[in-house]
Motif scaffolding. Structure first.
Motif, short mmCIF file in Angstrom:
data_model
loop_
_atom_site.label_atom_id
_atom_site.label_comp_id
_atom_site.label_asym_id
_atom_site.label_seq_id
_atom_site.Cartn_x
_atom_site.Cartn_y
_atom_site.Cartn_z
N VAL A 1 -22.16 -6.77 1.48
CA VAL A 1 -23.52 -6.22 1.56
C VAL A 1 -24.47 -7.25 2.16
O VAL A 1 -25.26 -6.93 3.04
CB VAL A 1 -24.00 -5.75 0.16
CG1 VAL A 1 -25.49 -5.48 0.16
CG2 VAL A 1 -23.23 -4.51 -0.27
N ALA A 2 -24.36 -8.50 1.70
CA ALA A 2 -25.26 -9.54 2.19
C ALA A 2 -25.08 -9.77 3.69
O ALA A 2 -26.05 -9.81 4.44
CB ALA A 2 -25.03 -10.84 1.42
N MET B 1 -27.82 -7.92 6.13
CA MET B 1 -28.70 -8.96 6.69
C MET B 1 -28.75 -8.83 8.21
O MET B 1 -29.82 -8.95 8.81
CB MET B 1 -28.21 -10.34 6.27
CG MET B 1 -29.16 -11.43 6.64
SD MET B 1 -30.70 -11.25 5.71
CE MET B 1 -31.43 -12.82 6.01
N ALA B 2 -27.61 -8.56 8.83
CA ALA B 2 -27.59 -8.40 10.29
C ALA B 2 -28.43 -7.19 10.69
O ALA B 2 -29.18 -7.26 11.67
CB ALA B 2 -26.15 -8.25 10.77
N ILE B 3 -28.34 -6.10 9.95
CA ILE B 3 -29.14 -4.92 10.27
C ILE B 3 -30.62 -5.21 10.08
O ILE B 3 -31.45 -4.88 10.93
CB ILE B 3 -28.69 -3.71 9.42
CG1 ILE B 3 -27.27 -3.30 9.82
CG2 ILE B 3 -29.65 -2.54 9.57
CD1 ILE B 3 -26.63 -2.31 8.87
N TYR B 4 -30.95 -5.84 8.96
CA TYR B 4 -32.36 -6.18 8.69
C TYR B 4 -32.92 -7.08 9.78
O TYR B 4 -34.04 -6.88 10.25
CB TYR B 4 -32.50 -6.86 7.32
CG TYR B 4 -33.90 -7.37 7.12
CD1 TYR B 4 -34.91 -6.50 6.72
CD2 TYR B 4 -34.24 -8.69 7.37
CE1 TYR B 4 -36.21 -6.95 6.57
CE2 TYR B 4 -35.53 -9.15 7.22
CZ TYR B 4 -36.51 -8.27 6.81
OH TYR B 4 -37.79 -8.71 6.68
N GLY C 1 -33.64 -14.34 15.80
CA GLY C 1 -32.53 -14.06 16.72
C GLY C 1 -31.33 -14.94 16.46
O GLY C 1 -30.18 -14.49 16.50
N VAL C 2 -31.57 -16.22 16.17
CA VAL C 2 -30.48 -17.14 15.84
C VAL C 2 -29.78 -16.68 14.56
O VAL C 2 -28.54 -16.69 14.47
CB VAL C 2 -31.01 -18.58 15.71
CG1 VAL C 2 -29.95 -19.51 15.11
CG2 VAL C 2 -31.46 -19.11 17.06
N LEU C 3 -30.56 -16.27 13.57
CA LEU C 3 -29.97 -15.78 12.33
C LEU C 3 -29.14 -14.51 12.57
O LEU C 3 -28.06 -14.35 12.01
CB LEU C 3 -31.06 -15.49 11.29
CG LEU C 3 -31.73 -16.69 10.65
CD1 LEU C 3 -32.85 -16.25 9.72
CD2 LEU C 3 -30.72 -17.55 9.91
N LEU C 4 -29.65 -13.62 13.41
CA LEU C 4 -28.90 -12.40 13.73
C LEU C 4 -27.54 -12.75 14.35
O LEU C 4 -26.51 -12.20 13.97
CB LEU C 4 -29.70 -11.49 14.66
CG LEU C 4 -28.95 -10.26 15.18
CD1 LEU C 4 -28.57 -9.33 14.04
CD2 LEU C 4 -29.79 -9.53 16.20
N ILE C 5 -27.55 -13.66 15.29
CA ILE C 5 -26.29 -14.08 15.93
C ILE C 5 -25.36 -14.71 14.90
O ILE C 5 -24.15 -14.43 14.89
CB ILE C 5 -26.58 -15.03 17.11
CG1 ILE C 5 -27.26 -14.25 18.23
CG2 ILE C 5 -25.31 -15.69 17.60
CD1 ILE C 5 -27.83 -15.13 19.33
#
Length: 180
Positions: free
Chosen positions: A49-50, A54-57, A76-80
């Protein structure tokens, strides 16, 4: 129903179907990898879930920040990072072969492609006009110049060194020395 509305509805259904299936596969891979490496069953689901939500959020956060003109670099860095974490879990759960890795990577790659398509569909801002074009050319309507006083009426000395208002555009940075 118009053609555009039908196409939008079909696109939304496809987006939801791919997102749901890619999410289910990604959740399962992250869960199974967590459990295989010593985490209790419920923590495996918590990890899934995390990582996946998190990627969707973060994708939604990037869209909101762009809409508000805020920077998106760190998000953006966190998404990647979270997308790569999901991809790594999927590949780690795969059969150890090139085809096993490719097939296992499909959910994460599909998710990344969907995020890119959705984020790039945000309305674009109008391009900035070129700075060396006169303002009248930019908007297609010339500005009206103030009427020029008759030749026999002399303006005050402090004003006489400046051209009449409307002749020189205030935003023309290439014209040096004119201060209003």
């Amino acid at each position: 129903m118009t053609r555009d509305r039908i196409e939008s509805a079909v696109r939304l259904l496809i987006l939801l179907a791919i997102g749901t299936m890619a999410g289910a596969a990604a959740f399962t891979h992250v869960h199974d990898l967590s459990v295989a490496h010593g985490q209790p069953h419920w923590i495996g689901w918590a990890n899934a879930v995390a990582v996946e939500l998190m990627a969707i959020y973060l994708g939604l956060e990037i869209r909101a920040r762009r809409r508000n003109g805020r920077p998106v670099g760190f998000v953006g860095v966190l998404l990647i990072a979270f997308a790569l974490l999901s991809l790594a879990a999927q590949v780690a759960e795969a059969e150890p072969s090139v085809w096993g890795w490719i097939v296992a990577a499909v959910p994460s790659l599909a998710f990344l492609a969907l995020v890119k398509v959705v984020l790039s569909s945000a309305p674009a801002t109008a391009p900035a006009p070129e700075p060396n074009q006169p303002q009248a050319d930019r908007y297609g309507e010339p500005e009206r110049a103030e009427p020029v006083p008759p030749a026999d009426v002399m303006p005050p000395a402090s004003v006489s060194v400046l051209p009449p208002r409307g002749v020189v555009q205030p935003d023309r940075r290439q014209v040096v020395g004119i201060i209003r």
